[in-house]
Design a protein around this motif. Structure first.
Motif, PDB file in Angstrom:
ATOM      1  N   THR A 181     -34.424   7.789-130.358  1.00  0.00           N
ATOM      2  CA  THR A 181     -35.545   8.220-131.192  1.00  0.00           C
ATOM      3  C   THR A 181     -36.849   8.335-130.412  1.00  0.00           C
ATOM      4  N   ALA A 182     -37.072   7.444-129.442  1.00  0.00           N
ATOM      5  CA  ALA A 182     -38.380   7.386-128.783  1.00  0.00           C
ATOM      6  C   ALA A 182     -38.756   8.681-128.063  1.00  0.00           C
ATOM      7  N   PRO A 183     -37.894   9.253-127.193  1.00  0.00           N
ATOM      8  CA  PRO A 183     -38.308  10.500-126.536  1.00  0.00           C
ATOM      9  C   PRO A 183     -38.464  11.671-127.501  1.00  0.00           C
ATOM     10  N   VAL A 184     -37.691  11.709-128.566  1.00  0.00           N
ATOM     11  CA  VAL A 184     -37.860  12.780-129.550  1.00  0.00           C
ATOM     12  C   VAL A 184     -39.200  12.610-130.265  1.00  0.00           C
ATOM     13  N   ALA A 185     -39.554  11.368-130.578  1.00  0.00           N
ATOM     14  CA  ALA A 185     -40.866  11.113-131.186  1.00  0.00           C
ATOM     15  C   ALA A 185     -41.986  11.549-130.248  1.00  0.00           C
ATOM     16  N   ASP A 186     -41.828  11.278-128.950  1.00  0.00           N
ATOM     17  CA  ASP A 186     -42.835  11.707-127.976  1.00  0.00           C
ATOM     18  C   ASP A 186     -42.933  13.230-127.937  1.00  0.00           C
ATOM     19  N   ALA A 187     -41.798  13.908-128.050  1.00  0.00           N
ATOM     20  CA  ALA A 187     -41.789  15.373-128.034  1.00  0.00           C
ATOM     21  C   ALA A 187     -42.507  15.955-129.245  1.00  0.00           C
ATOM     22  N   MET A 188     -42.639  15.169-130.296  1.00  0.00           N
ATOM     23  CA  MET A 188     -43.331  15.618-131.516  1.00  0.00           C
ATOM     24  C   MET A 188     -44.748  15.040-131.576  1.00  0.00           C
TER      25      MET A 188
ATOM     26  N   LYS B 211     -36.323  13.144-119.009  1.00  0.00           N
ATOM     27  CA  LYS B 211     -37.395  12.510-118.239  1.00  0.00           C
ATOM     28  C   LYS B 211     -37.459  11.015-118.532  1.00  0.00           C
ATOM     29  N   ASP B 212     -37.299  10.650-119.803  1.00  0.00           N
ATOM     30  CA  ASP B 212     -37.324   9.237-120.180  1.00  0.00           C
ATOM     31  C   ASP B 212     -36.166   8.487-119.530  1.00  0.00           C
ATOM     32  N   ALA B 213     -34.986   9.100-119.508  1.00  0.00           N
ATOM     33  CA  ALA B 213     -33.823   8.463-118.882  1.00  0.00           C
ATOM     34  C   ALA B 213     -34.045   8.257-117.386  1.00  0.00           C
ATOM     35  N   GLU B 214     -34.687   9.223-116.730  1.00  0.00           N
ATOM     36  CA  GLU B 214     -34.941   9.099-115.303  1.00  0.00           C
ATOM     37  C   GLU B 214     -35.966   8.009-115.017  1.00  0.00           C
ATOM     38  N   LYS B 215     -37.034   7.946-115.793  1.00  0.00           N
ATOM     39  CA  LYS B 215     -38.034   6.890-115.593  1.00  0.00           C
ATOM     40  C   LYS B 215     -37.437   5.509-115.859  1.00  0.00           C
ATOM     41  N   THR B 216     -36.579   5.421-116.852  1.00  0.00           N
ATOM     42  CA  THR B 216     -35.926   4.141-117.143  1.00  0.00           C
ATOM     43  C   THR B 216     -35.000   3.733-116.005  1.00  0.00           C
TER      44      THR B 216
ATOM     45  N   ALA C  67     -37.305  18.365-126.875  1.00  0.00           N
ATOM     46  CA  ALA C  67     -36.773  17.016-127.068  1.00  0.00           C
ATOM     47  C   ALA C  67     -35.770  16.666-125.976  1.00  0.00           C
ATOM     48  N   ARG C  68     -34.933  17.637-125.599  1.00  0.00           N
ATOM     49  CA  ARG C  68     -33.950  17.387-124.529  1.00  0.00           C
ATOM     50  C   ARG C  68     -34.658  17.067-123.207  1.00  0.00           C
ATOM     51  N   GLN C  69     -35.716  17.800-122.899  1.00  0.00           N
ATOM     52  CA  GLN C  69     -36.451  17.549-121.665  1.00  0.00           C
ATOM     53  C   GLN C  69     -37.114  16.176-121.674  1.00  0.00           C
TER      54      GLN C  69
END
Length: 232
Positions: free
Chosen positions: A27-34, A194-199, A188-190
């Motif tokens: 949910t978090a990266p999708v929320a960031d995308a919005m 990016k979130d997965a890479e930073k993590t 959202a996919r991007q």
């Protein structure tokens, strides 16, 4: 038309493939995308033993506070992949319990979000169906109505329209308006990647903190070498 006590039998539904695709994201990266404007407040807490990301189409219920009649009707109407989204919580009175949860699971619902309390916590600890609510109370609901089904509702601080895509995980719940879902997906996919890479880097001890000073400089924050009291 009987406003306040009515049921709409149809709603716009998103592409099932798109709903499934969103289920691969947290949910978090999708929320960031919005632009971080789509998250329900912390009252939407995951209380069951679900894993992964809940993703489904909203079937909305505007219940009379503390009354479950229209929730029962919505469960009868619900189908596989739906997320039941319920407003109408009242302190000290639950809106759903084990019998309703197990019926929802038997019909293949993707999940349940209740803006209020539920009960039968022992069942929730073993239930794979995602159930989000503010907490639990033994106090039961009335079953008299009125209420509405498949109308816009406000659930845990977010407006939800019938057919919106609802995502939920251990962080909470977000709402993707159905009219924006297809256009938003690539962004959202991007954000997800990016979130997965930073993590991944953070778990390996690699951190990029230069951006903090960059933002402060861009906003013209004054940085003073010394102690505050020295300015007197």
């Amino acid at each position: 038309m009987s406003a306040g006590f009515r049921i709409f039998t149809e709603r716009p539904l998103p592409d099932p493939e798109l709903v499934r695709a969103y289920g691969a994201f947290a949910t978090a990266p999708v929320a960031d995308a919005m632009n971080r404007m789509c998250a329900m407040n912390p009252c939407a807490r995951l209380l069951s033993n679900a894993e992964g990301t809940m993703s489904g189409a909203a079937l909305t219920v505007r219940a009379r506070p503390g009354d479950s009649l229209m929730i029962h009707k919505a469960l009868n109407m619900a189908g596989e992949g739906d997320v039941l989204v319920v407003s109408g919580g009242e302190p000290g009175r639950s809106l759903m319990g084990e019998l309703m949860f197990r019926y929802a699971a038997s019909k293949g619902l993707a999940g349940i979000v209740v803006d209020g309390a539920v009960r039968d916590a022992d069942c929730l600890s073993e239930l794979a169906l995602p159930v989000f609510a503010s907490g639990t109370t033994p106090g039961g609901p009335y079953r008299q109505g009125p209420g509405e089904i498949n109308v816009p509702v406000v659930c845990c601080g977010q407006c939800v329209e019938p057919g919106d895509i609802i995502l939920g995980d251990r962080d909470g719940v977000i709402v993707i308006p159905s009219g924006d879902a297809a256009a938003l997906y690539e962004t959202a996919r991007q954000f997800h990647e990016k979130d997965a890479e930073k993590t991944r880097k953070a778990r390996g001890g690699l951190f990029d903190r230069d951006w903090v000073d960059g933002v402060l400089a861009a906003k013209r924050c004054e940085i003073i070498e010394g102690v505050w009291k020295d300015r007197r």
